[in-house]
Design an enzyme around this catalytic site. Structure first.
Site, PDB file in Angstrom:
ATOM      1  N   GLY A 132       0.782  -1.241   0.000  1.00  0.00           N
ATOM      2  CA  GLY A 132       0.000   0.000   0.000  1.00  0.00           C
ATOM      3  C   GLY A 132       0.804   1.277   0.000  1.00  0.00           C
TER       4      GLY A 132
ATOM      5  CG  ASN B  19       1.490   3.600  -5.775  1.00  0.00           C
ATOM      6  OD1 ASN B  19       1.859   4.665  -6.260  1.00  0.00           O
ATOM      7  ND2 ASN B  19       2.101   2.449  -6.026  1.00  0.00           N
TER       8      ASN B  19
ATOM      9  CG  MET C 273      -1.516  -8.019  -6.542  1.00  0.00           C
ATOM     10  SD  MET C 273      -0.703  -7.212  -7.941  1.00  0.00           S
ATOM     11  CE  MET C 273       0.127  -8.621  -8.663  1.00  0.00           C
ATOM     12  NE  ARG C 274      -7.902 -12.267  -7.146  1.00  0.00           N
ATOM     13  CZ  ARG C 274      -7.209 -13.392  -7.249  1.00  0.00           C
ATOM     14  NH1 ARG C 274      -5.947 -13.449  -6.858  1.00  0.00           N
ATOM     15  NH2 ARG C 274      -7.772 -14.453  -7.761  1.00  0.00           N
ATOM     16  CB  ILE C 275      -7.972  -9.546 -13.767  1.00  0.00           C
ATOM     17  CG1 ILE C 275      -6.444  -9.491 -13.856  1.00  0.00           C
ATOM     18  CG2 ILE C 275      -8.615  -9.032 -15.051  1.00  0.00           C
ATOM     19  CD1 ILE C 275      -5.860 -10.356 -14.936  1.00  0.00           C
ATOM     20  CG  LEU C 276     -11.594  -5.220 -10.787  1.00  0.00           C
ATOM     21  CD1 LEU C 276     -11.635  -3.705 -10.652  1.00  0.00           C
ATOM     22  CD2 LEU C 276     -12.372  -5.884  -9.660  1.00  0.00           C
TER      23      LEU C 276
ATOM     24  CG  HIS D 103       1.354  -1.299 -15.408  1.00  0.00           C
ATOM     25  ND1 HIS D 103       1.147  -2.582 -14.928  1.00  0.00           N
ATOM     26  CD2 HIS D 103       2.306  -1.398 -16.365  1.00  0.00           C
ATOM     27  CE1 HIS D 103       1.944  -3.409 -15.587  1.00  0.00           C
ATOM     28  NE2 HIS D 103       2.662  -2.724 -16.455  1.00  0.00           N
TER      29      HIS D 103
ATOM     30  CG  ASP E  72      -1.535  -3.846 -16.930  1.00  0.00           C
ATOM     31  OD1 ASP E  72      -2.155  -3.330 -15.983  1.00  0.00           O
ATOM     32  OD2 ASP E  72      -0.752  -4.801 -16.783  1.00  0.00           O
TER      33      ASP E  72
ATOM     34  CD  GLU F  75       4.680   2.525  -9.120  1.00  0.00           C
ATOM     35  OE1 GLU F  75       3.665   2.206  -8.491  1.00  0.00           O
ATOM     36  OE2 GLU F  75       5.554   1.704  -9.448  1.00  0.00           O
TER      37      GLU F  75
END
Ligand code: GRF
Length: 194
Positions: free
Chosen positions: A15, A17, A94-97, A113, A149, A178
């Protein structure tokens, strides 16, 4: 004072960012506030940081929904409904929605990213940039679309790749950028969304 953009931040890990957004939002002139930090991993170190900052947190553990992304996302939506959210910021989530989830928040989900997209989508971006012999690398804040991405770019910040860089030194140099880029992107979007 005008309304502030209300952010939900999704995390999975340390966390940092999210931390940069917490710091930015603490400034009275910053046009956003964090209303929720949501993690899909119960032991994400970022959750502690969020709680210490006095933020509301929710955990929706993807492991409770094995092979059932619709149920996992339905639970996230159920939790989100309790908060007044204008923008979802993925920050090391780290999950793809799914396309269905994203369609519920059109142009309201953004991600950071660690590469200069469209180069190096996916994981292990720093080593891949080194292996490719790039002279510069960086980070991108972009809208989230179903393809990973691949959404429209909001902003990028670049760093040089130095002769003695390894993946760790390069990651650290990119991470500093970032932490500047994410608050900048939120500020930009606040001009559009408020
Ligand atoms: C960052 O490098 C971000 O770009 C990527 O995941 C990492 C998350 O780091 N999506 P942190 O949890 O924000 O420290």
């Amino acid at each position: 004072m005008a309304d502030k953009l209300k952010l939900a931040i999704f995390i999975s890990g340390r966390g940092s960012n999210m931390g940069a957004l917490i710091t930015a939002c603490a400034h009275p002139d910053f046009p956003a506030e964090i209303v929720l930090v949501l993690s899909n991993t119960p032991d994400a170190p970022g959750l502690d940081k969020a709680q210490k900052a006095g933020l509301a947190t929710e955990i929706v553990n993807h492991r409770d929904y094995p092979k059932d992304k619709p149920a996992f996302e339905a639970k996230i939506l159920e939790r989100l409904a309790a908060y007044p959210i204008d923008l979802i910021c993925l920050a090391g989530f780290m999950r793809i929605l799914s396309a269905d989830f994203i369609a519920r928040w059109p142009e309201k989900i953004i991600n950071i990213h660690p590469s200069l997209l469209p180069k190096f989508k996916g994981l292990d971006t720093h080593q891949r940039a080194l292996d490719a012999g790039e002279s510069e690398h960086g980070c991108t804040v972009h809208y989230v679309v179903p393809e990973m991405d691949a959404g429209p770019i909001i902003l990028q910040r670049a760093v040089p790749i130095l002769p003695d860089d390894n993946a760790d030194s390069l990651a650290a140099r990119v991470l500093e950028q970032e932490h500047i880029a994410y608050p900048e992107a939120v500020r930009l979007l606040s001009e559009k969304l408020l």
